[in-house]
Write a protein that holds these residues in place. Structure first.
Motif, PDB file in Angstrom:
ATOM      1  N   VAL A   1       5.396  15.379  -6.453  1.00  0.00           N
ATOM      2  CA  VAL A   1       4.518  14.703  -7.407  1.00  0.00           C
ATOM      3  C   VAL A   1       4.301  13.272  -6.928  1.00  0.00           C
ATOM      4  N   GLN A   2       3.026  12.862  -6.862  1.00  0.00           N
ATOM      5  CA  GLN A   2       2.689  11.472  -6.549  1.00  0.00           C
ATOM      6  C   GLN A   2       2.297  10.784  -7.851  1.00  0.00           C
ATOM      7  N   SER A   3       3.228  10.039  -8.420  1.00  0.00           N
ATOM      8  CA  SER A   3       3.010   9.449  -9.743  1.00  0.00           C
ATOM      9  C   SER A   3       2.493   8.017  -9.679  1.00  0.00           C
ATOM     10  N   ASN A   4       2.355   7.454  -8.471  1.00  0.00           N
ATOM     11  CA  ASN A   4       1.943   6.050  -8.368  1.00  0.00           C
ATOM     12  C   ASN A   4       0.488   5.857  -7.967  1.00  0.00           C
TER      13      ASN A   4
ATOM     14  N   MET B   1       0.800  -1.214   0.000  1.00  0.00           N
ATOM     15  CA  MET B   1       0.000   0.000   0.000  1.00  0.00           C
ATOM     16  C   MET B   1       0.842   1.278   0.000  1.00  0.00           C
ATOM     17  N   LEU B   2       1.963   1.261   0.673  1.00  0.00           N
ATOM     18  CA  LEU B   2       2.774   2.487   0.737  1.00  0.00           C
ATOM     19  C   LEU B   2       3.352   2.871  -0.618  1.00  0.00           C
TER      20      LEU B   2
ATOM     21  N   LYS C   1       6.369   9.927  -3.027  1.00  0.00           N
ATOM     22  CA  LYS C   1       6.420  11.224  -3.689  1.00  0.00           C
ATOM     23  C   LYS C   1       7.825  11.470  -4.238  1.00  0.00           C
ATOM     24  N   SER C   2       7.890  12.166  -5.350  1.00  0.00           N
ATOM     25  CA  SER C   2       9.175  12.602  -5.907  1.00  0.00           C
ATOM     26  C   SER C   2       9.201  14.126  -5.919  1.00  0.00           C
TER      27      SER C   2
END
Length: 211
Positions: A196-199, A180-181, A186-187
């Motif tokens: 940015v949360q790309s996942n 889940m994590l 974030k990158s």
């Protein structure tokens, strides 16, 4: 040198209840709760010799699970099983590290939230005769977090060529969520000085298995 402090804990409890509507038809309810925590801290010394923290991870994940299944033996040839489950995850993820490139603390994870995973299945076992048995089924998953889902067909066959010896063939699709994590990593974008949360839209991993 570095000083590492590491710790983890885990707790789980469950309850099962089986009820026979009649000798050939039964239902089973399973309830469970689990909790796990993780803590890691890395300290070092600055160029001036002062204590300096370079990494912190303090995270916890709880899960509430409910499963209900039905088992019906129609006759000597037909067995049906069906069931559904729901898992609700509550998480508190906090991870940051010191970036030598940007000379600042970078938040890798900073999320307090919850989401759910719904699963359901159907299974039919057909005993053709004393030697041949066919197993077929369908499994379904839905991750509430981003709406990703999967329908997974499965099929198997067993040949009992001797009283204590048999050969089996089976195949089907299997899907699973990432830990889940992973969805909340974030990158850091240095141009916009934002994260940015790309996942978040990460799909279920899918594979075909044959045994």
């Amino acid at each position: 040198g570095e000083d590492l402090v590491f710790g983890s804990d885990m707790f789980a409890v469950g309850l099962n209840h089986v009820y026979f509507f009649k000798p050939t038809f039964s239902g089973k309810l399973s309830l469970g709760y689990s909790s796990g925590g993780f803590r890691a801290i890395v300290d070092t010394l600055s160029t001036a010799g002062d204590p300096f923290r370079v990494y912190t991870n303090e995270s916890r994940e709880d899960a509430l699970n409910a499963v209900y299944s039905l088992n019906w033996k129609l006759n000597a040839h037909h067995l049906f099983k069906t069931g559904a489950s729901y898992s609700h995850y509550l998480f508190d993820y906090h991870t940051w590290y010191w970036s030598r490139k940007y000379l600042m603390n970078i938040d890798q994870l900073n999320q307090e939230d919850g989401t759910g995973l719904f699963q359901g299945y159907l299974h039919w076992q057909y005993r053709i005769n004393e030697k041949h048995t066919l197993n077929s089924g369908m499994h379904y998953q839905l991750l509430v977090l981003n709406g990703t889902q999967a329908v997974e067909p499965r099929l198997g066959w067993r040949f009992q060529f001797r009283k204590n010896q048999s050969v089996s063939l089976a195949g089907g699709m299997h899907s699973q969520t990432a830990p889940m994590l992973y969805y909340f990593y974030k990158s850091y974008d240095s141009l916009s000085t934002s994260y940015v949360q790309s996942n978040l839209e990460l799909d279920l991993s899918k594979s075909w298995h044959a045994i």
